[in-house]
Design a protein around this motif. Structure first.
Motif, PDB file in Angstrom:
ATOM      1  N   ALA A  97       0.843  -1.214   0.000  1.00 26.08           N
ATOM      2  CA  ALA A  97       0.000   0.000   0.000  1.00 26.08           C
ATOM      3  C   ALA A  97       0.871   1.253   0.000  1.00 26.08           C
ATOM      4  CB  ALA A  97      -0.915  -0.007   1.226  1.00 26.08           C
ATOM      5  N   TRP A  98       1.955   1.197   0.719  1.00 27.72           N
ATOM      6  CA  TRP A  98       2.900   2.322   0.789  1.00 27.72           C
ATOM      7  C   TRP A  98       3.524   2.571  -0.586  1.00 27.72           C
ATOM      8  CZ3 TRP A  98       8.528   2.542   0.915  1.00 27.72           C
ATOM      9  CH2 TRP A  98       9.068   3.640   1.570  1.00 27.72           C
ATOM     10  N   VAL A 189       6.916  -2.194  16.836  1.00 24.95           N
ATOM     11  CA  VAL A 189       6.126  -1.330  15.966  1.00 24.95           C
ATOM     12  C   VAL A 189       4.672  -1.795  15.933  1.00 24.95           C
ATOM     13  CG1 VAL A 189       5.858  -0.476  13.617  1.00 24.95           C
ATOM     14  CG2 VAL A 189       8.123  -0.742  14.585  1.00 24.95           C
ATOM     15  N   GLY A 369      -2.042   2.639   5.353  1.00 22.20           N
ATOM     16  CA  GLY A 369      -2.687   3.869   5.817  1.00 22.20           C
ATOM     17  C   GLY A 369      -3.098   3.841   7.276  1.00 22.20           C
ATOM     18  N   ALA A 370      -4.226   4.506   7.569  1.00 26.68           N
ATOM     19  CA  ALA A 370      -4.698   4.607   8.952  1.00 26.68           C
ATOM     20  C   ALA A 370      -5.038   3.237   9.516  1.00 26.68           C
ATOM     21  CB  ALA A 370      -5.912   5.514   9.019  1.00 26.68           C
ATOM     22  N   SER A 373      -1.942   1.384  11.346  1.00 28.07           N
ATOM     23  CA  SER A 373      -1.545   1.822  12.692  1.00 28.07           C
ATOM     24  C   SER A 373      -2.648   1.536  13.709  1.00 28.07           C
ATOM     25  CB  SER A 373      -1.161   3.302  12.693  1.00 28.07           C
ATOM     26  OG  SER A 373      -2.148   4.083  12.106  1.00 28.07           O
ATOM     27  N   THR A 374      -3.913   1.677  13.279  1.00 29.51           N
ATOM     28  CA  THR A 374      -5.032   1.361  14.183  1.00 29.51           C
ATOM     29  C   THR A 374      -5.045  -0.127  14.521  1.00 29.51           C
ATOM     30  OG1 THR A 374      -6.336   3.155  13.260  1.00 29.51           O
ATOM     31  CG2 THR A 374      -7.552   1.446  14.429  1.00 29.51           C
ATOM     32  N   TRP A 376      -2.592  -2.318  14.456  1.00 30.29           N
ATOM     33  CA  TRP A 376      -1.472  -2.663  15.341  1.00 30.29           C
ATOM     34  C   TRP A 376      -1.763  -2.243  16.780  1.00 30.29           C
ATOM     35  CZ3 TRP A 376       3.164  -0.516  11.953  1.00 30.29           C
ATOM     36  CH2 TRP A 376       3.393  -1.394  10.897  1.00 30.29           C
ATOM     37  N   ASP A 377      -2.227  -1.022  16.943  1.00 33.68           N
ATOM     38  CA  ASP A 377      -2.399  -0.485  18.293  1.00 33.68           C
ATOM     39  C   ASP A 377      -3.583  -1.131  19.016  1.00 33.68           C
ATOM     40  OD1 ASP A 377      -1.516   1.220  20.329  1.00 33.68           O
ATOM     41  OD2 ASP A 377      -3.092   2.659  19.873  1.00 33.68           O
ATOM     42  N   GLN A 378      -4.659  -1.395  18.283  1.00 26.92           N
ATOM     43  CA  GLN A 378      -5.830  -2.005  18.914  1.00 26.92           C
ATOM     44  C   GLN A 378      -5.542  -3.443  19.342  1.00 26.92           C
ATOM     45  OE1 GLN A 378      -8.781  -0.663  19.866  1.00 26.92           O
ATOM     46  NE2 GLN A 378      -7.877   1.300  19.292  1.00 26.92           N
ATOM     47  N   LYS A 380      -2.723  -4.493  20.469  1.00 26.99           N
ATOM     48  CA  LYS A 380      -1.992  -4.386  21.745  1.00 26.99           C
ATOM     49  C   LYS A 380      -2.979  -4.252  22.900  1.00 26.99           C
ATOM     50  CE  LYS A 380       1.313  -1.303  20.143  1.00 26.99           C
ATOM     51  NZ  LYS A 380       2.290  -0.253  20.381  1.00 26.99           N
ATOM     52  N   LEU A 381      -4.050  -3.501  22.652  1.00 25.82           N
ATOM     53  CA  LEU A 381      -5.077  -3.330  23.683  1.00 25.82           C
ATOM     54  C   LEU A 381      -5.812  -4.651  23.928  1.00 25.82           C
ATOM     55  CD1 LEU A 381      -6.713  -1.452  25.536  1.00 25.82           C
ATOM     56  CD2 LEU A 381      -8.149  -0.876  23.585  1.00 25.82           C
ATOM     57  N   LEU A 388     -12.400  -6.302  25.932  1.00 26.78           N
ATOM     58  CA  LEU A 388     -12.758  -5.151  25.096  1.00 26.78           C
ATOM     59  C   LEU A 388     -12.834  -5.518  23.617  1.00 26.78           C
ATOM     60  CD1 LEU A 388     -10.575  -2.289  26.673  1.00 26.78           C
ATOM     61  CD2 LEU A 388     -13.010  -2.703  26.990  1.00 26.78           C
ATOM     62  N   GLU A 395     -13.287  -0.261  16.469  1.00 27.09           N
ATOM     63  CA  GLU A 395     -12.235   0.710  16.130  1.00 27.09           C
ATOM     64  C   GLU A 395     -11.524   0.306  14.840  1.00 27.09           C
ATOM     65  OE1 GLU A 395     -11.052   3.556  17.452  1.00 27.09           O
ATOM     66  OE2 GLU A 395     -12.484   3.686  19.090  1.00 27.09           O
ATOM     67  N   GLU A 398     -13.618   0.959  11.751  1.00 28.88           N
ATOM     68  CA  GLU A 398     -13.715   2.377  11.358  1.00 28.88           C
ATOM     69  C   GLU A 398     -12.666   2.768  10.328  1.00 28.88           C
ATOM     70  OE1 GLU A 398     -14.020   5.601  13.962  1.00 28.88           O
ATOM     71  OE2 GLU A 398     -15.825   4.870  14.935  1.00 28.88           O
TER      72      GLU A 398
ATOM     73  N   ARG B  54     -11.944  10.568  17.832  1.00 31.28           N
ATOM     74  CA  ARG B  54     -11.755  10.011  19.181  1.00 31.28           C
ATOM     75  C   ARG B  54     -10.280   9.961  19.569  1.00 31.28           C
ATOM     76  NH1 ARG B  54     -15.995   6.163  18.019  1.00 31.28           N
ATOM     77  NH2 ARG B  54     -14.439   4.624  17.450  1.00 31.28           N
ATOM     78  N   ARG B 240       4.633   3.890  22.146  1.00 29.60           N
ATOM     79  CA  ARG B 240       4.093   4.232  20.824  1.00 29.60           C
ATOM     80  C   ARG B 240       2.628   4.636  20.917  1.00 29.60           C
ATOM     81  NH1 ARG B 240       7.783   3.133  16.954  1.00 29.60           N
ATOM     82  NH2 ARG B 240       6.233   3.640  15.388  1.00 29.60           N
ATOM     83  N   PRO B 243      -1.346   1.092  24.797  1.00 28.55           N
ATOM     84  CA  PRO B 243      -2.142   0.290  23.870  1.00 28.55           C
ATOM     85  C   PRO B 243      -3.491   0.931  23.570  1.00 28.55           C
ATOM     86  CG  PRO B 243      -2.294  -0.614  26.087  1.00 28.55           C
ATOM     87  CD  PRO B 243      -1.341   0.538  26.161  1.00 28.55           C
ATOM     88  N   GLY B 244      -3.929   0.803  22.349  1.00 25.46           N
ATOM     89  CA  GLY B 244      -5.227   1.358  21.953  1.00 25.46           C
ATOM     90  C   GLY B 244      -5.294   2.869  22.077  1.00 25.46           C
ATOM     91  N   LEU B 256       1.666  10.218  13.835  1.00 27.82           N
ATOM     92  CA  LEU B 256       0.900   9.115  13.240  1.00 27.82           C
ATOM     93  C   LEU B 256       0.191   9.577  11.980  1.00 27.82           C
ATOM     94  CD1 LEU B 256      -0.898   7.112  16.080  1.00 27.82           C
ATOM     95  CD2 LEU B 256       1.017   6.398  14.672  1.00 27.82           C
ATOM     96  N   GLN B 260       2.457   7.541   9.432  1.00 27.53           N
ATOM     97  CA  GLN B 260       1.836   6.219   9.336  1.00 27.53           C
ATOM     98  C   GLN B 260       0.645   6.285   8.390  1.00 27.53           C
ATOM     99  OE1 GLN B 260       2.305   3.157  10.727  1.00 27.53           O
ATOM    100  NE2 GLN B 260       4.098   3.565  11.965  1.00 27.53           N
ATOM    101  N   GLN B 261      -0.120   7.380   8.499  1.00 25.56           N
ATOM    102  CA  GLN B 261      -1.355   7.460   7.721  1.00 25.56           C
ATOM    103  C   GLN B 261      -1.222   8.388   6.522  1.00 25.56           C
ATOM    104  OE1 GLN B 261      -4.340   8.426  10.669  1.00 25.56           O
ATOM    105  NE2 GLN B 261      -3.566   6.898  12.085  1.00 25.56           N
ATOM    106  N   ARG B 262      -0.137   9.131   6.462  1.00 23.56           N
ATOM    107  CA  ARG B 262       0.132  10.083   5.385  1.00 23.56           C
ATOM    108  C   ARG B 262      -1.036  11.032   5.157  1.00 23.56           C
ATOM    109  NH1 ARG B 262       2.295   5.552   4.449  1.00 23.56           N
ATOM    110  NH2 ARG B 262       0.772   4.702   3.028  1.00 23.56           N
TER     111      ARG B 262
END
Lengths: 404, 290
Positions: A97-98, A189, A369-370, A373-374, A376-378, A380-381, A388, A395, A398, B54, B240, B243-244, B256, B260-262
């Motif tokens: 995608a990049w 990452v 894109g978004a 990162s979402t 990856w981070d979600q 981790k949660l 959750l 999330e 979205e 959010r 980073r 989390p979440g 970000l 990451q999202q450009r």
């Protein structure tokens, strides 16, 4: 005094000008390419250098290899391209995608390789408006859970053939007092957790579900994702079978030190463990697919040596170049002409397994894109708060692609 | 004219590396972007999207549920917790070490946190709060609080707090040095008079020390505030933002968006907001210092 200073300065300027006039024509500089990769691990860097050395021998073109971390690459090139420059002539990157996003600043490479030697699944993600922008050079197979056969033998454990056996294996590992957790969870990452979740998506939902999620034709909140995939995954998380996420390189060391029983990872783990003969994998039980993430060679539009850069990319796409690293190990060749018997045993078993199932692209690398990162981070949660799961999936949805 | 010539090189540099990029960032925040290319003027659309996101403000979770509360609220929480803690701890150490033999050596050791690059500081924070090897968890286990012992940076309810506490460690040395300098300026006569009048140590501290170090307090608050508003390194290295998104802050959110999202329009909106907020708060506080 002032006059003296003036005449001395004038004499200097004249002398320098005359010296310049007397100089022979400037020598045409020798082409020297700069290649950026993500292969910061010593074994990977050395293996790629061996490929480059062969290119240098054949062409006489010098190549400087710079290995950088993920963030450096993600940050450096978009900003450099926006400024109309580039620190490298050729880049090897795994994010399709990049690459498509940056395609306006890249040179097409379609004419540089024989497309028949690659599958459409490898080429389509980096094709934009009918032009190919990335030459597949390296395939990272993410075949399953890696473990130490000696550790399994000591504890009388066997790789599972079914999902029920897999859960039984986790329960058995959980009983071993010296283990902190049955499965090591990599972090950093963010991609180690996403690779593992993709294993569950394909293993429990089928490879088609992975493709549907990439296309956006299935929502992350659909029952097929929430119940069939994340339901069992959450059960395992709640049972404490996964460790708390930690930096993935450290987790590989902990796997080696038998702090954890196994770890989901790509085939490059073979080059990272102390004894590459004491590492093996088992695929997700009864899976019908596997992720084969491709590192693509791209040529930046801002290279000073476009012909030489194209020559290098053309070389990297050949079976000849890919066989060099394949023989060393820790590598799978996307070029179909590379024979299986050339791989060392551990890599060969991965390559053989990948021939038995459907190879699909990496989910988050393809969407990018978004979402990436979402995602990856979600995850981790989710790993520390599995209750959750519904919020996490909402999330992710979205930022997920919508059906065309 | 000659004065102008002398300051011209500096002015040109400031214009090139501060004013021009800042002006461009503001301009970019009003434009739409597609794949590194500016597309069309979108007015305040990027700001509307930002304030509706959010990841920027999450009032549905604040304050009744655990983070994520949004990067803006995380920054505000950071200000509320970090600045008083750093100032109080710095003042306490400065007063405590003023009369102690070898106090300057102890001060130097405390100040080391300030000398450490923030990236290294972030790695140390991650290590200090690590569930397996971290000193914080070892201390908790020693005093019987095993339930609290875990990798603090990995959990949404403790990630932000661990970063703030780690930053307090890093910046307390700075506050202590500023307060030490401020304490040196207080005349000893005042303390002697208070002693003669029979004032208790606490009353002396409250009625003499605290009012007399007010200028130092303002410097500590302003500098800490600027630090908190632009905080990035520690978050980037230690969590980073996760989390979440539980420990994300404005500068990290901008990163970000940008890399990451450009989404460069959104990133520019974040940094424009951050710059304006920092500028307004700094001007107000600096005027108070004057």
């Amino acid at each position: 005094m002032k006059n003296r200073v003036f005449f001395v300065a004038l004499a200097l300027v004249l002398a320098l000008s005359l010296a310049g006039l007397g100089c022979p024509d400037p020598i045409e500089p020798e082409p020297e390419l700069t290649v950026y990769t993500l292969w910061t691990e010593e074994a990977e860097r050395q293996a790629f250098n061996a490929v480059l050395a062969e290119f240098e021998d054949q062409t006489g073109i010098q190549v400087t290899h710079t290995a950088v971390d993920t963030d450096t690459m993600l940050v450096t090139f978009p900003t450099a391209f926006a400024a109309g420059t580039s620190p490298a002539d050729v880049v090897l990157a795994p994010w399709s995608a990049w690459i498509v996003d940056l395609s306006g600043h890249l040179l097409p490479v379609g004419e540089l390789l024989d497309e028949d030697e690659f599958t459409a699944a490898h080429l389509d993600p980096v094709t934009e408006a009918g032009q190919l922008y990335g030459a597949p050079f390296k395939m990272a197979g993410k075949p399953g859970f890696w473990y130490k056969p000696s550790f399994f033998a000591t504890h009388d454990l066997t790789p599972p053939a079914t999902y029920d056996e897999f859960v039984e294996l986790l329960a058995d590992l959980d009983e071993i007092p010296e283990l902190e957790a049955p499965i090591a969870s990599g972090n950093g990452v963010g991609w180690p957790l996403s690779d593992q979740v993709e294993g569950f998506i394909i293993g429990l939902g089928g490879y088609q579900l992975q493709l549907d999620l990439i296309q956006g034709t299935v929502a992350w909140t659909d029952d097929v994702v929430r119940e069939d995939v994340f339901g069992p995954l959450v059960d395992l998380l709640e049972a404490g079978y996964f460790s708390v996420p930690d930096e993935w390189g450290t987790q590989v060391e902990q796997l080696d030190a038998e702090v954890y029983g196994m770890m989901w990872m790509g085939d490059w783990i073979i080059g990272m463990v102390e004894d590459s003969d004491d590492i093996d994998f088992f695929p997700f039980p009864q899976t019908d697919g596997v992720v084969g993430a491709i590192d693509y060679a791209i040529v930046t539009e801002y290279t000073d040596w476009p012909d030489e850069a194209r020559e290098l990319v053309s070389f990297l796409a050949t079976s000849e170049a890919q066989e060099i690293w394949a023989e060393i190990g820790g590598y799978l060749a996307p070029n179909a002409e590379v024979p299986l018997d050339i791989y060392p045993p551990a890599a060969r078993s991965v390559a053989e397994f990948m021939l038995t199932v459907t190879v699909v692209p990496d989910l988050d690398d393809t969407i990018g894109g978004a979402f990436q990162s979402t995602f990856w981070d979600q995850l981790k949660l989710l790993w520390v708060n599995p209750d959750l799961v519904d919020d996490v999936l909402e999330e992710i949805e979205e930022d997920a692609p919508q059906p065309a | 004219m000659r004065r102008l010539i002398f300051i011209l090189p500096a002015l040109i540099l400031v214009a090139l590396i501060v004013i021009f990029p800042a002006a461009e960032t503001i301009r970019w925040s009003f434009w739409g972007w597609d794949r590194l290319e500016m597309t069309e003027f979108v007015g305040f659309d990027n700001y509307e999207r930002l304030f509706g996101s959010r990841s920027f403000i999450n009032m549905a979770r604040f304050p009744t549920q655990n983070p994520p509360w949004g990067a803006l609220i995380h920054n505000i929480v950071w200000v509320i917790v970090f600045i008083p803690l750093t100032a109080l701890l710095g003042l306490f150490l400065a007063v405590l070490l003023r009369e102690v033999k070898g106090g300057s050596i102890i001060k130097s050791m405390i100040f080391i946190g300030m000398v450490v690059p923030l990236v290294v500081g972030g790695m140390i924070i991650r290590f200090v709060f690590d569930g397996r090897a971290g000193i914080v968890n070892a201390a908790l286990r020693t005093v019987g609080l095993d339930d609290l012992a875990r990798t603090w940076t990995a959990f949404p309810d403790t990630a932000l707090l661990s970063l703030i506490l780690g930053s307090v460690w890093i910046w307390t040395g700075f506050a202590m040095i500023i307060y030490s300098a401020g304490l040196e300026l207080i005349s000893k006569d005042l303390y002697e008079s208070a002693s003669v009048d029979g004032a208790s140590p606490w009353r002396t501290f409250r009625r003499i020390t605290i009012p007399m170090v007010k200028p130092a307090t303002l410097i500590v608050v302003v500098m800490n505030l600027i630090y908190v508003l632009r905080i990035f390194d520690i978050v980037y290295v230690a969590t980073r933002g996760g989390p979440g998104g539980a420990s994300s802050v404005l500068a990290f959110q901008g990163y970000l968006f940008a890399f990451q999202q450009r989404e460069w329009g959104m990133a520019s909106a974040v940094f424009t907001f951050l710059t304006l907020a920092a500028a307004i708060i700094s001007v107000v506080l600096v005027r108070r210092v004057k």
